[in-house]
Structure formats: C-alpha cells, structure tokens
Design an enzyme around this catalytic site. Structure first.
Site, PDB file in Angstrom:
ATOM      1  CG  ASN A   1       3.283  -6.409   2.016  1.00  0.00           C
ATOM      2  OD1 ASN A   1       2.696  -6.951   2.949  1.00  0.00           O
ATOM      3  ND2 ASN A   1       2.662  -5.599   1.159  1.00  0.00           N
TER       4      ASN A   1
ATOM      5  CG  ASP B   1      -7.227  -7.399   6.993  1.00  0.00           C
ATOM      6  OD1 ASP B   1      -6.255  -7.195   7.744  1.00  0.00           O
ATOM      7  OD2 ASP B   1      -7.496  -6.661   6.031  1.00  0.00           O
TER       8      ASP B   1
ATOM      9  CB  SER C   1      -0.647  -3.607   8.045  1.00  0.00           C
ATOM     10  OG  SER C   1      -1.838  -2.906   7.737  1.00  0.00           O
TER      11      SER C   1
ATOM     12  CB  THR D   1      -3.371 -13.782   9.196  1.00  0.00           C
ATOM     13  OG1 THR D   1      -3.858 -12.704   8.399  1.00  0.00           O
ATOM     14  CG2 THR D   1      -3.624 -15.098   8.491  1.00  0.00           C
ATOM     15  CG  ASN D   2       0.509 -15.652  12.419  1.00  0.00           C
ATOM     16  OD1 ASN D   2       1.050 -16.742  12.423  1.00  0.00           O
ATOM     17  ND2 ASN D   2       0.749 -14.744  11.488  1.00  0.00           N
TER      18      ASN D   2
ATOM     19  NE  ARG E   1      -2.259  -1.351   3.580  1.00  0.00           N
ATOM     20  CZ  ARG E   1      -1.712  -0.563   4.489  1.00  0.00           C
ATOM     21  NH1 ARG E   1      -1.814   0.753   4.396  1.00  0.00           N
ATOM     22  NH2 ARG E   1      -1.067  -1.063   5.515  1.00  0.00           N
TER      23      ARG E   1
ATOM     24  CG  ASN F   1      -0.042 -15.086  21.003  1.00  0.00           C
ATOM     25  OD1 ASN F   1       0.839 -14.871  21.845  1.00  0.00           O
ATOM     26  ND2 ASN F   1       0.114 -14.784  19.722  1.00  0.00           N
TER      27      ASN F   1
ATOM     28  CB  CYS G   1       0.853  -6.154  14.106  1.00  0.00           C
ATOM     29  SG  CYS G   1       2.004  -4.824  13.699  1.00  0.00           S
TER      30      CYS G   1
ATOM     31  CE  LYS H   1      -6.966  -3.738   5.471  1.00  0.00           C
ATOM     32  NZ  LYS H   1      -5.765  -4.393   5.242  1.00  0.00           N
TER      33      LYS H   1
ATOM     34  CE1 TYR I   1       1.619  -6.984  -3.583  1.00  0.00           C
ATOM     35  CE2 TYR I   1       0.635  -5.769  -1.786  1.00  0.00           C
ATOM     36  CZ  TYR I   1       1.336  -6.860  -2.250  1.00  0.00           C
ATOM     37  OH  TYR I   1       1.737  -7.821  -1.369  1.00  0.00           O
TER      38      TYR I   1
ATOM     39  NE  ARG J   1       0.246  -8.636   2.584  1.00  0.00           N
ATOM     40  CZ  ARG J   1      -0.329  -8.236   3.717  1.00  0.00           C
ATOM     41  NH1 ARG J   1      -1.403  -8.833   4.191  1.00  0.00           N
ATOM     42  NH2 ARG J   1       0.194  -7.242   4.404  1.00  0.00           N
TER      43      ARG J   1
ATOM     44  CG  HIS K   1      -7.039  -3.166  10.122  1.00  0.00           C
ATOM     45  ND1 HIS K   1      -5.741  -2.720  10.256  1.00  0.00           N
ATOM     46  CD2 HIS K   1      -6.986  -4.190   9.241  1.00  0.00           C
ATOM     47  CE1 HIS K   1      -4.946  -3.442   9.477  1.00  0.00           C
ATOM     48  NE2 HIS K   1      -5.674  -4.342   8.858  1.00  0.00           N
TER      49      HIS K   1
END
Ligand code: GTP
Ligand code: SPV
Ligand code: MN
Length: 600
Positions: free
Chosen positions: A380, A290, A265, A270-271, A74, A510, A267, A223, A214, A382, A243
């Site tokens: 980045n 997201d 973003s 997704t995990n 981005r 986590n 951080c 976004k 992109y 993807r 977000h």
C-alpha cells in the site's frame, strides 16, 4: 500563534483556542497555503528525520518517507460513526454513542500535542468558491499531514477569504497521539499504533482522529470528510458524495462524454482515470481519480466535481506501461510513502519499469536484495502528486461548475463469476448492481487480503450512515433525475482463467469497454440480455488488434446461472442484515434476478 491575522472568523478563533487548551501544543501555526510554507514543511520533515530528499536529478523537490511499520493503511476496525441512534450508523459501520466516544477521546486528546506544533489548515474540498465545494479546517500536529494537504486540497488564505467572518466549515482534529516529554526527541514517524481512533460525528459534522499519521486516517479532507461526513450531508441536502473517479472521454469524431466509476480501494480507479486508450483516435482525460461530488443543475443533469487537488495513488504496479500518466505526474514535487530507495536516490517499487536493482533500501529502512524474498515497497505504498502535473488532466478539471456525468461504472476485483462488462436495464437495476457489489480485499486497508466481501458502491468503508438508507438515497436521486440520470454499467478487469492468468489485458485496453459504454449511451452498440444484465456481444466490443480467441472471450463473459443463483443467495443473506431499512425496490430487484436465473 503564527499567522493569527489571517482570519477574524470568531468561531474559528474560539475553536482554535479550545483545541489549544485541550491539546497543549508548544506552538500554533495557521497555514497560509504558500509555496514557502510547503517547502518549510518538507525541510522540517527532513531535519526531524521523518523524510529524506530524493536525488534532484531523479525526483526534483520530492521526499521519501517511511512510516512506522504499524501505520501503513486505513484501519477499518478503528473507524467509528458516532450518532445518537445505532441504527443510523447501520450494520456495516462501527457505531459508538457520541457522548461515550467523546468520553474515550477527551482523555486521549488531553495534552496530546505537548512538545509539538499545532497546525491549523483551512482547506477547500473542490475549487475554492465552487457551488459544489465545501470547506473544512484540519488541526493537526503532523507536518506530513500539512504537506500532503497542500497537494491534495486547496489550503490557506484563499480558503479563509471565502470563509470570511462567519462561514461554515467542518472542524477536523487530528493528532498522531504521541506527546513529547520535556526535551524528548520525536520518533521519525510518530504515531500511537495501539490506540487509533478515526471517529466521525455526522450529526455535528465533526471529525476526530487519534493515533495514526497515514493517508485516509490522517488527511481528514479525504475519506473522513469528502466521503463519510459528506455522504451524510449529501443525503440531507439531495446530492451525492461517492468513491468515484471522473474521466472525460472524447471519440474520434470529437464527441465528449464524462464517465464516473466506483471501484473499491486499490481496484483500478487511478489507472482508469488517466489511461492512454489503445484504440485509435480516442482520448481519455482525467478529472479526478478517487472521489466525486455530484449535484443536479437546472438542466436536470448530474454534475460532478473532483473535491481533491492531487493524487494519493497506489505505487506498486504503477509503471510506464500500466499508467504512464501517473508516472509523469509523480516525476517531481511529490511525496513518496513506504516505497523503496535506490542507491542513486530514486524511488523503486514492485513492477516499476526497468530491471530489479541489485540493492535497495526497503520501506523498513533496511538493505534489500532481490533474493531476500521480501517486498521492497509496502503493497500500500503511495505517491502524493499534484493533479495539475498529470499530462492528461482535463483542461476543465477544476471547473467550479463540475462536468455532466453520462455513465456510471461499478466494478470490483473478481477472479471468477463476474463478466468483463454489463449494462443495467435502468437506474433502479443499476442501484441494485451497486448495492450487491462484491470485491476481493486489497492492501489499502489493514487485514484480510484477498477475502471476498460485499462492498456496495465501493463505499463499505466510507459510508457515514446506514447503508440501506444510502441505497434509498440512490433510488430517490433516480426518481428526481429520471431520464437524465447517467446510464449504469458493471465492469470487472480482474477475471482469471484456470491457470490464474488475467483473461483481460486491462489498463489502456479498458478503453475498449469505455467505447462500448458510451456507444450504448448513444444507442449505437449492441448488447444481449442475460439474467444479470445486458452483455456486449463480441462484435459490439472493439477488439481490433487484440489477440482474443472465442474461447477466451467466452470465459471472460461467461455468466453461469447456477453460480449466480448461489450469488443471489449470498446477496439475500447480505440484504437481510438491513432488516426493514432495506428499500423494497431492491428486494424486488433481487426476486426478479432469481426468477431470471431460474428460467435460464
Ligand atoms: P485507491 O487509491 O486505493 O482508491 O485505489 P484505486 O482504485 O485508484 O486503484 P489503482 O488504480 O491505484 O490500482 C490498484 C492496483 O490495481 C494497481 O496495482 C494496479 O496495477 C492494478 N490495476 C489497475 N487497473 C488494472 C487493470 O485494468 N487490470 C489489472 N490486472 N490490474 C489493474
Ligand atoms: C483508499 O484506500 O481508497 C485510498 C487511500 O484512496 S486512503 O487515502 O488511505 O483512503
Ligand atoms: Mn480510494
């Protein structure tokens, strides 16, 4: 025009005509959303040199694409909010007067699709027909965008059916900004690297994007619509566009809770959204990774949907240890952008499982060997994968009614200062914690890697209006929801010791923090007051089986009052940028924080 009979929506047809006149494409194609159409797009990209097939025995029905090296993330400095008054865009956004921006854009869009096909993609953000969903139509000259929109949103005929003859939609115009002269062959990744404009007109709900192919610059449902435009709609209509990932957490006793989390973003959304908990008996299922759209229902609670249908995830760092469910999600039917290619036709990126291969083709398309000192995949890089392929996708992930949110987590990437977890005293304090969020910059946006910046609610690059008014909206939502509002927490997986080692193992571990969070929601686990919020005691955090010394725990949880007084000073400076727009309740929260720190 292919598929013209798919719709008799007069306004839509007139708009298609208008954009055709402006951009002068060779052909027009209305997307029906079929499987064949998706395959055709992949074939077209392969024939045109944009994409290559991966080996069928490695990644079936999947393609690899290398972008132009100048079009990899981005571009926040080329992203604009165009509204009548500058103060409504606020100090955190690039502002332009709508008319001035149109004066810049129209000459650029004039003839911009020459030599290309103009694709019209009707899409739904959210399950088709959901009361929380909204429809957009993206016009683009990029088959890459069409293919990605197929995976990331619901597209085509079912959406046109819901739209009917006069339904509302958000018009989104995208071009790679690279018209072709007679007989000229397209670049493999056409773009206009020097002249990108990602523009939003929140007062008329329009999006115009020029020059980039992109991710967040080009897949306009994501976004641009689902956050920047939707945040302004949400403010007007009394809901929230955030977000945030959404996950479902089930305890060993079978109690189900839903947690949403806003991290900037790259951080860890997704995990966290699809992790395998390391603590026995607990289950995490993914609703979204997201974006969350949240609305009140009759029972007074906030319900969230994932407006997307796929994952556009960060590849580097993803492996069977860190995120096995992402690895399973991307096993087939996926699109890979800017990862490396192995000699046997598979994908590769930094920290993927297994030995580092002796030879690869890197994301620039060049031969790569481990001793070259260069990254094989772009940081980045993807993957685009259908959400339905995730082994832990929640069975109700596409419930049009959404899921009730019990807790909201904020969090960023902080090597120092910020403890592993804390709880806000109430919604207002939680709003203050979100407003004062800061995080180190990642590769998800161009420029400034590692630099610490304020990123309120992880929305800094995505808010469509004045950030201070957005904080006011959060406070108003709290006033409306009262005791039904989710509890708010702040987490940090990224604290390091003096040697630069992670103090917290992260990923599946986590789950220990998630357990504490939901136990706090039920008034079960302990916490102790600190000047910055309620902290978990070491006993209250389930650390069974983790090798965590008291010393490491203390470093992980340390709240240094003098360090935090310094932070409070920075928050004060930051808040001052917003002048009288800053809600008084946030000033009051800041003053109270300072008083608590001074007394500590
Ligand atoms: P966007 O898609 O850009 O919004 O990013 P995201 O928030 O979904 O981030 P993602 O989960 O893709 O994680 C980004 C990077 O952070 C990856 O390289 C991960 O390996 C790393 N990461 C995620 N969770 C953890 C964690 O708990 N600990 C550590 N140390 N790293 C993590
Ligand atoms: C992010 O940067 O937060 C992303 C990727 O999720 S993009 O779609 O490019 O915005
Ligand atoms: Mn994101």
């Amino acid at each position: 025009m292919t598929n013209a009979t798919l719709t008799n929506h007069k306004k839509l047809l007139a708009w298609i005509d208008e954009i055709k006149e402006l951009t002068t494409p060779d052909d027009i194609y209305i997307a029906d959303g079929s499987k064949e159409e998706y395959q055709n797009m992949l074939n077209l990209m392969v024939e045109g040199g944009t994409a290559q097939w991966l080996a069928e025995d490695k990644k079936p029905n999947s393609v690899l694409i290398f972008s132009d090296p100048a079009d990899v993330a981005r571009v926040e400095d080329r992203t604009f909010i165009c509204c009548e008054k500058e103060e409504n865009a606020g100090p955190t956004n690039n502002w332009k007067d709508p008319k001035e921006m149109k004066d810049i854009l129209m000459p650029l869009f004039k003839g911009c699709m020459k030599g290309r096909t103009m694709y019209v993609i009707p899409f739904s953000m959210g399950p088709v027909g959901s009361p929380i969903a909204h429809i957009g139509v993206e016009i683009t000259d990029s088959p890459y965008v069409v293919a990605n929109m197929h995976l990331m949103t619901r597209v085509g005929k079912p959406v046109l059916d819901v739209l009917g003859e006069d339904g509302e939609y958000v018009p989104c115009v995208h071009t790679v900004g690279a018209p072709l002269a007679e007989g000229e062959k397209s670049a493999a990744w056409p773009c206009n690297a020097e002249n990108k404009y990602i523009t939003h007109f929140p007062e008329t709900n329009e999006i115009w994007s020029f020059g980039s192919g992109y991710g967040g610059n080009a897949l306009l449902g994501k976004k641009c619509f689902a956050l920047r435009i939707a945040s302004t709609m949400a403010k007007r209509e009394g809901w929230m566009a955030e977000h945030m990932l959404i996950l479902k957490l089930t305890s060993p006793e079978g109690v189900e809770k839903y947690v949403a989390a806003a991290f900037p973003s790259a951080c860890g959304k997704t995990n966290l959204a699809m992790m395998n908990p390391t603590i026995p008996g607990w289950k995490v299922e993914c609703v979204g990774d997201d974006i969350a759209w949240m609305k009140f229902k009759e029972d007074g609670r906030l319900y969230a949907i994932n407006p997307e249908a796929g994952f556009f995830g960060v590849a580097p760092g993803t492996n069977y240890h860190s995120n096995p469910n992402a690895m399973e999600s991307l096993k087939a039917n996926s699109i890979f952008t800017n990862v490396a290619l192995t000699d046997d036709g598979d994908v590769w990126w930094e920290d993927i499982d297994g030995d580092v291969p002796a030879h690869l083709i890197d994301w620039n398309g060049n031969d790569w060997t481990p001793d070259g000192g260069k990254k094989a995949a772009h940081p980045n890089a993807r993957f685009t994968a259908p959400a339905a392929q995730c082994p832990v996708i929640a069975p109700n992930w596409a419930d049009p009614e959404g899921v009730p949110i019990d807790a909201i987590l904020f969090g960023g990437r902080r090597a120092t200062t910020q403890p592993l977890a804390l709880e806000a005293s109430n919604w207002e304090h939680g709003t203050f914690l979100g407003a004062a969020m800061a995080s180190e910059k990642t590769a998800a946006a161009a420029g400034g890697l590692g630099e610490l910046r304020f990123d309120p609610m992880a929305m800094l690059p995505f808010i469509g209006y004045n950030m201070a008014d957005y904080w006011g909206h959060w406070l108003e939502m709290g006033d409306k929801g009262g005791d039904n509002m989710p509890k708010v927490f702040y987490v940090n997986w990224f604290r390091k010791d003096e040697e630069g080692k992670w103090l917290w193992p992260g990923f599946g571990e986590n789950s220990r923090v998630l357990k504490w969070v939901v136990e706090r929601c039920d008034g079960k686990a302990d916490a102790v007051d600190s000047p910055i919020g309620k902290l978990p005691t070491k006993e209250a955090m389930d650390l069974a089986g983790l090798d965590m010394s008291d010393k490491d725990w203390d470093s992980l949880m340390k709240v240094d009052a003098s360090e935090w007084l310094d932070v409070a000073g920075k928050i004060e400076e930051y808040f001052a940028k917003f002048g009288d727009k800053l809600p008084a309740r946030l000033t009051k929260q800041l003053e109270a924080l300072k008083a608590r720190l001074e007394a500590a």
